[in-house]
Design a protein around this motif. Sequence first.
Motif, mmCIF file in Angstrom:
data_model
loop_
_atom_site.group_PDB
_atom_site.id
_atom_site.type_symbol
_atom_site.label_atom_id
_atom_site.label_comp_id
_atom_site.label_asym_id
_atom_site.label_seq_id
_atom_site.Cartn_x
_atom_site.Cartn_y
_atom_site.Cartn_z
ATOM 1 N N TYR A 25 -25.518 13.441 13.308
ATOM 2 C CA TYR A 25 -24.630 12.647 12.460
ATOM 3 C C TYR A 25 -24.517 13.297 11.080
ATOM 4 O O TYR A 25 -25.492 13.386 10.355
ATOM 5 N N ARG A 120 -17.893 4.113 10.557
ATOM 6 C CA ARG A 120 -17.263 5.436 10.575
ATOM 7 C C ARG A 120 -18.366 6.479 10.689
ATOM 8 O O ARG A 120 -19.274 6.511 9.865
ATOM 9 N N ARG A 122 -19.145 10.626 11.205
ATOM 10 C CA ARG A 122 -18.735 12.034 11.311
ATOM 11 C C ARG A 122 -19.895 12.757 11.965
ATOM 12 O O ARG A 122 -21.019 12.729 11.469
ATOM 13 N N THR A 128 -15.060 12.746 14.783
ATOM 14 C CA THR A 128 -15.269 11.498 14.060
ATOM 15 C C THR A 128 -15.029 10.317 14.993
ATOM 16 O O THR A 128 -14.356 10.439 16.020
ATOM 17 N N HIS A 130 -14.251 5.960 14.444
ATOM 18 C CA HIS A 130 -14.088 4.784 13.593
ATOM 19 C C HIS A 130 -13.985 3.567 14.507
ATOM 20 O O HIS A 130 -13.102 3.503 15.363
#
Length: 162
Positions: A25, A120, A122, A128, A130
């Motif tokens: 992450y 969210r 990344r 990514t 969301h």
Amino acid sequence: MKYLLGLCAFILLFSCTAQKGNSKYSVIEYEATPCFGFCPVFKMTVNPDRTAVFEAEHFNFGDQPSKDNLSNPREGTFKGTIKEADYNKLTALLDGLNVKNLKDNYGEKNISDLPSSHLRIRFADGTTKHVEDYGKRGSEKLSELYRFFENLRKNQQWTKVK
């Protein structure tokens, strides 16, 4: 002998640094939106080095929230370092969710006074995800993650920066 000891110390130090940089992450962000009541409104961003930013809007600190708090300015922006055990728990919760395979949206918006959450992520591979959850009831595991973030507001050491 001291060269061997120095080499071992170097290898140990390097291996600890390499482990911290191997998080899958790159950025973990959680945002809680307002409701018509006293729902905490905040955004928290956590990095793989455990540094974090907590942007507190309303209802994050007081035990006796009131509508009068809405006329107050936002509570502030805080920085801190998430405790290692808590960061490990956070990544374990995310791993248990299999984040990449979650739906993008949860909840029915036919009730107008519920808060939403935005998760969210990344990932280190550049992708990514969301997830928006209106009502914060997407699944039991998601609810557990939301509670965990709400607890981080109060169980970490935060320093106000503005």
